[in-house]
Design a protein around this motif. Structure first.
Motif, PDB file in Angstrom:
ATOM      1  N   PRO A   1       0.838  -1.199   0.000  1.00  0.00           N
ATOM      2  CA  PRO A   1       0.000   0.000   0.000  1.00  0.00           C
ATOM      3  C   PRO A   1       0.876   1.253   0.000  1.00  0.00           C
ATOM      4  N   ARG A   2       0.462   2.204  -0.790  1.00  0.00           N
ATOM      5  CA  ARG A   2       1.209   3.468  -0.846  1.00  0.00           C
ATOM      6  C   ARG A   2       0.801   4.331   0.332  1.00  0.00           C
ATOM      7  N   PRO A   3       1.783   4.922   0.991  1.00  0.00           N
ATOM      8  CA  PRO A   3       1.424   5.806   2.104  1.00  0.00           C
ATOM      9  C   PRO A   3       0.719   7.056   1.574  1.00  0.00           C
ATOM     10  N   LEU A   4      -0.212   7.540   2.353  1.00  0.00           N
ATOM     11  CA  LEU A   4      -0.891   8.768   1.981  1.00  0.00           C
ATOM     12  C   LEU A   4       0.056   9.947   2.194  1.00  0.00           C
ATOM     13  N   PRO A   5       0.090  10.875   1.262  1.00  0.00           N
ATOM     14  CA  PRO A   5       0.960  12.040   1.466  1.00  0.00           C
ATOM     15  C   PRO A   5       0.437  12.880   2.625  1.00  0.00           C
ATOM     16  N   LEU A   6       1.344  13.363   3.420  1.00  0.00           N
ATOM     17  CA  LEU A   6       0.972  14.199   4.554  1.00  0.00           C
ATOM     18  C   LEU A   6       1.066  15.653   4.134  1.00  0.00           C
ATOM     19  N   GLN A   7       0.093  16.435   4.501  1.00  0.00           N
ATOM     20  CA  GLN A   7       0.075  17.845   4.162  1.00  0.00           C
ATOM     21  C   GLN A   7       0.284  18.667   5.423  1.00  0.00           C
ATOM     22  N   THR A   8       1.250  19.546   5.415  1.00  0.00           N
ATOM     23  CA  THR A   8       1.466  20.462   6.519  1.00  0.00           C
ATOM     24  C   THR A   8       0.371  21.522   6.486  1.00  0.00           C
ATOM     25  N   THR A   9      -0.036  21.980   7.652  1.00  0.00           N
ATOM     26  CA  THR A   9      -1.035  23.047   7.748  1.00  0.00           C
ATOM     27  C   THR A   9      -0.534  24.108   8.722  1.00  0.00           C
ATOM     28  N   ALA A  10      -1.293  25.167   8.843  1.00  0.00           N
ATOM     29  CA  ALA A  10      -0.954  26.241   9.775  1.00  0.00           C
ATOM     30  C   ALA A  10      -0.850  25.727  11.206  1.00  0.00           C
ATOM     31  N   ALA A  11      -1.518  24.613  11.506  1.00  0.00           N
ATOM     32  CA  ALA A  11      -1.481  24.044  12.853  1.00  0.00           C
ATOM     33  C   ALA A  11      -0.076  23.610  13.269  1.00  0.00           C
ATOM     34  N   ALA A  12       0.818  23.422  12.304  1.00  0.00           N
ATOM     35  CA  ALA A  12       2.184  22.982  12.603  1.00  0.00           C
ATOM     36  C   ALA A  12       3.133  24.139  12.907  1.00  0.00           C
ATOM     37  N   LEU A  13       2.682  25.374  12.749  1.00  0.00           N
ATOM     38  CA  LEU A  13       3.566  26.528  12.908  1.00  0.00           C
ATOM     39  C   LEU A  13       3.425  27.151  14.292  1.00  0.00           C
ATOM     40  N   PHE A  14       4.534  27.129  15.028  1.00  0.00           N
ATOM     41  CA  PHE A  14       4.602  27.708  16.363  1.00  0.00           C
ATOM     42  C   PHE A  14       5.826  28.599  16.447  1.00  0.00           C
ATOM     43  N   PRO A  15       5.887  29.522  17.417  1.00  0.00           N
ATOM     44  CA  PRO A  15       7.082  30.363  17.551  1.00  0.00           C
ATOM     45  C   PRO A  15       8.354  29.511  17.598  1.00  0.00           C
TER      46      PRO A  15
ATOM     47  N   ASP B   1       8.973  39.331   5.888  1.00  0.00           N
ATOM     48  CA  ASP B   1       8.129  39.096   7.046  1.00  0.00           C
ATOM     49  C   ASP B   1       6.692  38.975   6.560  1.00  0.00           C
ATOM     50  N   GLY B   2       5.861  38.393   7.386  1.00  0.00           N
ATOM     51  CA  GLY B   2       4.472  38.216   6.998  1.00  0.00           C
ATOM     52  C   GLY B   2       3.595  37.935   8.188  1.00  0.00           C
ATOM     53  N   ARG B   3       2.344  38.349   8.060  1.00  0.00           N
ATOM     54  CA  ARG B   3       1.325  38.057   9.066  1.00  0.00           C
ATOM     55  C   ARG B   3       0.097  37.609   8.293  1.00  0.00           C
ATOM     56  N   PHE B   4      -0.253  36.348   8.456  1.00  0.00           N
ATOM     57  CA  PHE B   4      -1.315  35.759   7.666  1.00  0.00           C
ATOM     58  C   PHE B   4      -2.301  35.030   8.561  1.00  0.00           C
ATOM     59  N   THR B   5      -3.544  34.934   8.103  1.00  0.00           N
ATOM     60  CA  THR B   5      -4.522  34.113   8.817  1.00  0.00           C
ATOM     61  C   THR B   5      -4.150  32.645   8.602  1.00  0.00           C
ATOM     62  N   HIS B   6      -4.707  31.784   9.407  1.00  0.00           N
ATOM     63  CA  HIS B   6      -4.440  30.345   9.255  1.00  0.00           C
ATOM     64  C   HIS B   6      -4.879  29.861   7.878  1.00  0.00           C
ATOM     65  N   GLU B   7      -5.993  30.386   7.380  1.00  0.00           N
ATOM     66  CA  GLU B   7      -6.469  29.989   6.054  1.00  0.00           C
ATOM     67  C   GLU B   7      -5.492  30.425   4.967  1.00  0.00           C
ATOM     68  N   GLN B   8      -4.952  31.634   5.089  1.00  0.00           N
ATOM     69  CA  GLN B   8      -3.969  32.112   4.118  1.00  0.00           C
ATOM     70  C   GLN B   8      -2.694  31.266   4.170  1.00  0.00           C
ATOM     71  N   ILE B   9      -2.275  30.910   5.383  1.00  0.00           N
ATOM     72  CA  ILE B   9      -1.087  30.055   5.535  1.00  0.00           C
ATOM     73  C   ILE B   9      -1.325  28.718   4.840  1.00  0.00           C
ATOM     74  N   ASP B  10      -2.493  28.123   5.045  1.00  0.00           N
ATOM     75  CA  ASP B  10      -2.804  26.843   4.404  1.00  0.00           C
ATOM     76  C   ASP B  10      -2.748  26.960   2.881  1.00  0.00           C
ATOM     77  N   ARG B  11      -3.241  28.068   2.335  1.00  0.00           N
ATOM     78  CA  ARG B  11      -3.178  28.271   0.877  1.00  0.00           C
ATOM     79  C   ARG B  11      -1.741  28.443   0.397  1.00  0.00           C
ATOM     80  N   LEU B  12      -0.925  29.183   1.160  1.00  0.00           N
ATOM     81  CA  LEU B  12       0.484  29.345   0.788  1.00  0.00           C
ATOM     82  C   LEU B  12       1.194  27.995   0.773  1.00  0.00           C
ATOM     83  N   ILE B  13       0.898  27.159   1.748  1.00  0.00           N
ATOM     84  CA  ILE B  13       1.507  25.822   1.810  1.00  0.00           C
ATOM     85  C   ILE B  13       1.044  24.986   0.622  1.00  0.00           C
ATOM     86  N   GLU B  14      -0.256  24.997   0.333  1.00  0.00           N
ATOM     87  CA  GLU B  14      -0.796  24.230  -0.802  1.00  0.00           C
ATOM     88  C   GLU B  14      -0.177  24.671  -2.125  1.00  0.00           C
ATOM     89  N   ASP B  15       0.083  25.978  -2.257  1.00  0.00           N
ATOM     90  CA  ASP B  15       0.662  26.522  -3.490  1.00  0.00           C
ATOM     91  C   ASP B  15       2.179  26.340  -3.568  1.00  0.00           C
TER      92      ASP B  15
END
Length: 90
Positions: A4-18, A51-65
């Motif tokens: 079985p092929r492993p499912l690709p893991l997607q990073t999200t804004a939830a992984a970003l901490f100081p 530098d940047g300040r983004f909402t969690h949704e914007q961060i998720d889109r940046l990661i996806e792109d």
């Protein structure tokens, strides 16, 4: 035999901490930066060249792109005057 092929893991804004290092690709270039703040709504990162300040949704889109990537790094990529923001008072 098929494995079985492993499912690709997607990073999200939830992984970003100081303290997390990110590689940010922006319109005029790209740079390493360090996350300096995370709230329920925003993630803020600062680097020597960006530098940047983004909402969690914007961060998720940046990661996806592919414009924002988490980098496994133990260095801080922030100007010296930003380092106190990373130090917890708790």
């Amino acid at each position: 035999m098929d494995f079985p092929r492993p499912l690709p893991l997607q990073t999200t804004a939830a992984a970003l901490f100081p303290g997390t290092t990110v590689h940010y690709s922006y319109r005029t270039g790209d740079s390493l930066a360090t996350v300096v703040e995370r709230t329920e709504r925003f993630v803020t990162f600062v680097g020597a060249e960006c530098d940047g300040r983004f909402t969690h949704e914007q961060i998720d889109r940046l990661i996806e792109d592919g414009r924002l990537e988490v980098v496994l790094d133990d260095e801080l990529h922030v100007p010296d005057h930003e380092i106190p923001k990373l130090q917890s008072t708790e």
